[in-house]
Design a protein around this motif. Sequence first.
Motif, PDB file in Angstrom:
ATOM      1  N   TYR A   1       0.832  -1.206   0.000  1.00 37.05           N
ATOM      2  CA  TYR A   1       0.000   0.000   0.000  1.00 37.05           C
ATOM      3  C   TYR A   1       0.866   1.256   0.000  1.00 37.05           C
ATOM      4  O   TYR A   1       0.403   2.353   0.337  1.00 37.05           O
ATOM      5  CB  TYR A   1      -0.906   0.000   1.237  1.00 37.05           C
TER       6      TYR A   1
ATOM      7  N   ARG B   1      -3.711  -5.021   6.616  1.00 38.01           N
ATOM      8  CA  ARG B   1      -4.994  -4.556   6.058  1.00 38.01           C
ATOM      9  C   ARG B   1      -5.751  -3.710   7.083  1.00 38.01           C
ATOM     10  O   ARG B   1      -6.435  -2.750   6.724  1.00 38.01           O
ATOM     11  CB  ARG B   1      -5.853  -5.759   5.664  1.00 38.01           C
TER      12      ARG B   1
ATOM     13  N   GLU C   1      -2.409  -0.955  -5.475  1.00 35.51           N
ATOM     14  CA  GLU C   1      -1.543  -1.800  -4.658  1.00 35.51           C
ATOM     15  C   GLU C   1      -0.260  -2.093  -5.416  1.00 35.51           C
ATOM     16  O   GLU C   1      -0.271  -2.300  -6.618  1.00 35.51           O
ATOM     17  CB  GLU C   1      -2.251  -3.118  -4.312  1.00 35.51           C
TER      18      GLU C   1
END
Length: 702
Positions: free
Chosen positions: A499, A542, A554
């Motif tokens: 991320y 997450r 991503e």
Amino acid sequence: MPTIDALSERLTEYLDPQQIRQVRRAYFYAEQAHEGQRRKSGEAYVTHPLAAASILSTMHMDHQSLMAAMLHDVIEDTEVSYDGVCSQFGESVADIVDGVSKLTHLEFETKAEAQASNFQKMVLAMAEDIRVILVKLADRLHNMRTLGAMRPDKQRRIAKETLDIYAPIAGRLGMRDVQIELEDLAFQAHYPMRAKYIRRAVVQARGQRKDVISSIQDTINQRLRQEGLNGTVTGREKHLYSIYNKMKSQNKSFAEIMDVFAFRVVTDNVDDCYRVLGAVHNLYKPVLNRFKDYIAIPKSNGYQSLHTDLFGARDITIEVQIRTKEMDAVASQGVAEHSHYKTYGDSDSAVGSYKRARKWVQGLLEMQQRAGNSMEFIESVKEDLFPDEVYVFTPQGRILELPAGSTPVDFAYAVHTDIGNSCVSCRVDRRLAPLSQALENGQTVEIITTPSAQPNMAWLNFVMTGKARTAIRHFLKNQQRHESIDLGRRLLNQFLSKYGANVKDVDNRKLQELLDEAEFKSLDDLLEDIGMGNRQAYVVARRVRPEAEDGAEEQRESPLAIKGTEGMVLQYAKCCRPIPGDEIIGHISAGKGLVIHRTACRNIGYLRDDPDKCIYLEWYDELKDEFVADLSCEVESHRGIIAELATMATSMGADLLQIDIDDHEGKLAKVNMELQVSDRIHLARVMKKIRALKTVNRIVRK
């Protein structure tokens, strides 16, 4: 049963009238507090604290100890509070009562954790005032004397607890009389049939031995008179539990144990002790290597005496103990003989016993502070309650007392925890020796240290002292925590990199929610849990990832670099033995940390395609460790083939750990080799060298 008037009469021997009045007042206070309460035997409850105080009076304990014994159950079993006892009898008495009260649930019928936790409280109370354990031992001794009123199953539980904890503590404090009575009472309750048969055999043997004992006693007395020495000679009788233990541990029959006749000579001063020793050695021949001088080097509990074994007439073996009156009193009562709590007299033996007891309690406190939990602590203490010691010297001539079977590692930790933690090797009597070697009396031990050294988990297999065991575990736990936190941070960073973030960029609100949910105090606790494999890094990533910006995609995660120094939280799979140069993959195993496999390993196949459970790894560029590799060779069998293969492997700088022939098919044989190599290139060179042998048909890596 004792009465308060009979106890008061006995106390006039060593307490002044004002102190006796305070003891009587404590009795009547306890009688009122326990009014209406009954023991299992049906007697009024106050008879128990009175009996405990009477036991302490036989040791000539001070009036505050006797008052605390009278009141030791009022806080636990009545409406009386600590403040109530304190206002009536003073802070010292209230502290002893409070210390004993916390121990009343230390029974095997409770959960093991509760028992161990209560034992920790006892140690803390002992550290404040050692009289706490003396009152508790008196309480336990009277309970053991009246154990018959309990159910058989409860009798056995209490008896086991007494044998495991209280009797050894009495012995460690030098209170031999209390220890012997506790052991015999507990033995009879835990093994009633065995105790019955041994007691019957002792009574029978006593009649047969009476004439022999009288004859030897008269002969020793006569020799002492000839030499002009004062000494009281008495025959010693072994107690039931001692006989049972020797029969069990030494695998001897009852007759073999009872064939040894034991005597004690009590003299006026230390000089006479050694003169008596010379007299009995002139009378009977001494047994080689069976003389011990505990006067010059006292035992760790303060016990002092000369011990010698002799060959008597008619092939009789005689054990003789020689000591002064002061030493005899300390041998019976140990720390209770110390004049710190008494109004009369003083003795070097008693002071020495008290100092050693305080030193032991301080050692318990240090173990308690380092122990990971109460169960680990109580196991360490049980291991530390050894009846026998070895005496070894530092290079400077200082004497250290260690339990029998102790090793140089125990010695190192006995000197100082930092010495133990940085120990790498040792010299025993100036010669290099293994760290696992059992030490013997009189040896001089020198510990070799280096700042970069650290404790080895394998040491836990041979150390004997609780201090060493606790210190090693404490270091390894801290090391494992640091390594787990480091690995957890690296794993979380790897998944957060998808991320475009790292641990520093996480959403603090989400992180706090996760910490609260998992009941963790800090981020380090969470990272440790990830590193140990108890929590999946991708799940945490997450949960705590920062809010994605519009259009952000991503990213592909980068492989995690393996440095080889991850230690306790990284394991190389034994099924495929990965080494630098191999393509590797890892998975997190709960409680073990990161397990590394070769990418082609069949055992990792079912996880390979799951990116959330498998972590792609790469080797760090500069690795200096050595790694294990397995080779399989098909060879033409002949004499010396194993030596040839070993020579070839070692000539290429590979350490040969193991080599064996697996199976034969005619003249062909299969040889398995386990080597230590630096990387894949090094292994290839070793294989090429071995393959060059004419007798080697085929060589492959497993």
